[in-house]
Design a protein around this motif. Structure first.
Motif, PDB file in Angstrom:
ATOM      1  N   SER A 378      -0.500 -13.256   4.472  1.00 14.02           N
ATOM      2  CA  SER A 378      -1.597 -14.103   3.956  1.00 14.02           C
ATOM      3  C   SER A 378      -2.229 -13.478   2.728  1.00 14.02           C
ATOM      4  CB  SER A 378      -2.647 -14.318   5.038  1.00 14.02           C
ATOM      5  OG  SER A 378      -2.084 -14.957   6.153  1.00 14.02           O
ATOM      6  N   LEU A 379      -2.443 -12.154   2.762  1.00 11.65           N
ATOM      7  CA  LEU A 379      -3.025 -11.456   1.613  1.00 11.65           C
ATOM      8  C   LEU A 379      -2.102 -11.546   0.403  1.00 11.65           C
ATOM      9  CD1 LEU A 379      -4.491  -8.266   3.352  1.00 11.65           C
ATOM     10  CD2 LEU A 379      -5.779 -10.126   2.275  1.00 11.65           C
ATOM     11  N   LYS A 380      -0.828 -11.341   0.651  1.00 11.35           N
ATOM     12  CA  LYS A 380       0.112 -11.446  -0.470  1.00 11.35           C
ATOM     13  C   LYS A 380       0.101 -12.850  -1.055  1.00 11.35           C
ATOM     14  CE  LYS A 380       3.312  -7.819   0.996  1.00 11.35           C
ATOM     15  NZ  LYS A 380       4.680  -7.511   1.451  1.00 11.35           N
ATOM     16  N   LEU A 431      -8.402  -8.021  -2.855  1.00 13.18           N
ATOM     17  CA  LEU A 431      -7.311  -8.438  -1.970  1.00 13.18           C
ATOM     18  C   LEU A 431      -6.211  -7.385  -1.909  1.00 13.18           C
ATOM     19  CD1 LEU A 431      -7.028 -12.241  -2.856  1.00 13.18           C
ATOM     20  CD2 LEU A 431      -7.927 -11.226  -0.749  1.00 13.18           C
ATOM     21  N   GLN A 432      -5.926  -6.754  -3.033  1.00 14.35           N
ATOM     22  CA  GLN A 432      -4.909  -5.700  -3.044  1.00 14.35           C
ATOM     23  C   GLN A 432      -5.360  -4.490  -2.221  1.00 14.35           C
ATOM     24  OE1 GLN A 432      -4.290  -5.040  -7.234  1.00 14.35           O
ATOM     25  NE2 GLN A 432      -2.671  -6.633  -7.391  1.00 14.35           N
ATOM     26  N   ARG A 434      -7.392  -4.632   0.325  1.00 25.07           N
ATOM     27  CA  ARG A 434      -7.276  -5.052   1.718  1.00 25.07           C
ATOM     28  C   ARG A 434      -5.815  -5.087   2.161  1.00 25.07           C
ATOM     29  NH1 ARG A 434     -11.189  -7.222   4.735  1.00 25.07           N
ATOM     30  NH2 ARG A 434     -12.410  -5.803   3.402  1.00 25.07           N
ATOM     31  N   LEU A 435      -4.933  -5.448   1.209  1.00 20.88           N
ATOM     32  CA  LEU A 435      -3.509  -5.450   1.523  1.00 20.88           C
ATOM     33  C   LEU A 435      -3.024  -4.031   1.825  1.00 20.88           C
ATOM     34  CD1 LEU A 435      -0.790  -6.903   1.730  1.00 20.88           C
ATOM     35  CD2 LEU A 435      -0.526  -6.598  -0.756  1.00 20.88           C
TER      36      LEU A 435
END
Length: 487
Positions: A378-380, A431-432, A434-435
């Protein structure tokens, strides 16, 4: 036995109304040597020399008769010259010759002397005939008493032999049970050692010195200790059986001798002047083949009986000890066997609970791992989704840089586009990050999964060893009757 010209007699206190002989305790003091002939005729022993009494006293002394290896030391046979004077006539040969010469010279006196001699001789023959008959009757009575003594001791020996045979059979049976019980302990010992060997195959953290291992080691020690006690008592039983048989042999040998002696004395008792087989045995009265006295004779048999009784008592005590040992060792082995089984049951339950907990945690970890992988995807996807809006905002800014002259104004759209680009880039950066956190968490979950799976395999191996290998061996344990040697 003939001694000093007469036969020794033994007196006993017997009830007149019973045909049974008294017990041993009453016989111990009942042997008294009496010499009625010497008391009645002190000159009866005058024909024996002093050397005879010295040799006889040294041979027949009761203190010199010692038992060595259950054999009697035989005294040397002594021979003595004859010094015996004629006791059956009133006159000597010289007197007889002188009397004849006097009779030749004195015929008148001879007739009177012959008449007197004839009367005296008839009277003498009558007296000697009565004396010989009484002596023979006394001898027969003494032999009969001797036969009664032999019969009494034969009955005592027979009774003791029967008791000893029974005791030997009982001890042999107990020995056989002990051997069977000792053989039965080999199975439990092998099972305990096999369980210890199997549990050495446990892996990693499960290779612990737990209560099961302690109880198994104790069980091996208990069984070996019981085996050692059984072996010691088995050796004692073998030695006691040898002693019992030796005592039985002495009793049977004594019994055989008394049977022979009774047969001889019975034959002597029933010999009469008209019996066949009687004859002269010159010098037999001067030869003494005896090796014992009445007291030592009875003491020999009494000692054999007492020895047999002591051996029977020791054998009975040993049988009781073996019975107690069999019950004690069987209870000890059964108790420890149950303790080990209880420890195994508890350990298997603990291992099973740990395995179930690991399986539950592994399932949760797998679920969390799946959700973390979905989160990463989902993050990607979210990062990829932010690329187009960023491109649009940057393209707008780039296109607006081509406005001519004064139209190149820093207006609100320009500020908004710059702010939009910064917001999108900040969103992509967050987001990265968190990824990266999600991927790190994923790696941690993967390691946890591997650890749980490895620990689960360890627990499964431990359960297999304890439950399938060890407990399957411990299903067969000798029963209580087999442990005490009854089957």
């Amino acid at each position: 036995m003939e001694l000093m010209g007469s036969t020794l007699t033994a007196t006993y206190a017997r009830p007149k109304t019973s045909h049974f002989l008294p017990a041993i305790s009453t016989m111990a003091s009942s042997y008294r040597n009496t010499q009625p002939v010497m008391a009645m005729n002190p000159s009866a022993n005058m024909w024996r020399t002093n050397s005879y009494y010295k040799g006889s006293s040294s041979i027949q002394s009761p203190s010199s008769l010692q038992r060595d290896g259950f054999d009697l030391v035989r005294a040397k046979t002594m021979f003595y010259p004859s010094n015996r004077s004629a006791l059956t006539t009133r006159y000597t040969p010289d007197d007889w010759y002188k009397s004849n010469h006097n009779n030749y010279r004195e015929s008148e006196s001879s007739r009177k002397s012959a008449e007197r001699l004839r009367k005296d001789t008839v009277r003498l023959m009558q007296d000697k005939e009565q004396l010989t008959r009484r002596s023979q009757e006394n001898t027969s009575k003494n032999i009969a008493e001797r036969v009664n003594d032999i019969v009494f001791w034969r009955s005592e020996l027979s009774h003791e032999i029967d008791n000893m045979v029974t005791e030997i059979a009982a001890l042999t049976e107990v020995k056989r049970r002990l051997e069977r019980a000792l053989a039965e302990t080999e199975g439990p010992l092998q099972v305990s050692q096999e369980c210890l060997y199997h549990r050495e195959k446990r892996m990693s953290i499960d290779l612990v010195h737990d209560e099961v291992e302690k109880d198994l080691i104790k069980e091996v020690e208990v069984i070996k200790s019981c085996q050692e006690k059984m072996r010691r008592h088995l050796e004692r039983a073998i030695a006691q059986l040898a002693s019992n048989r030796a005592a039985q042999h002495e009793l049977e040998k004594d019994m055989s001798d008394k049977v022979t002696a009774q047969r001889i004395d019975d034959r002597c008792h029933y010999l009469r002047n008209t019996s066949d087989g009687i004859g002269y045995h010159r010098g037999i009265d001067r030869i003494d083949h005896s090796v014992s006295l009445p007291d030592s004779w009875s003491k020999f048999t009494d000692d054999n009986i007492l020895l047999s009784q002591s051996q029977r008592a020791a054998s009975h005590k040993l049988r009781d000890e073996i019975e107690i040992l069999l019950n004690t060792t069987s209870n000890e082995m059964w108790s420890q066997f149950n303790n080990v089984n209880v420890a195994f049951t508890g350990r298997i339950s603990e291992t099973g609970d740990a395995k179930n907990s690991l399986q539950a945690h592994l399932a949760k970890t797998l679920q969390e791992l799946f959700q973390t992988e979905m989160l990463i995807e989902s993050l990607k996807k979210a990062i990829r989704d932010k690329e187009s809006p960023l491109k649009v905002a940057q393209t707008r800014l780039e296109e607006r840089t081509r406005r001519p002259n004064v139209e190149l104004c820093r207006d609100n759209p320009h500020h908004r586009l710059v702010s939009e680009v910064m917001e999108i880039e900040d969103t992509i950066h967050k987001l990265q990050e968190r990824l990266m956190e999600a991927e790190s968490t994923l790696q941690t979950l993967v390691k946890t999964k591997v650890t749980l799976e490895h620990d689960l395999s360890i627990k499964a191996n431990s359960l297999f060893l304890d439950q399938e290998k060890c407990m399957s061996l411990r299903k067969s344990f000798p029963s209580m009757p087999r442990l005490v040697g009854y089957t």
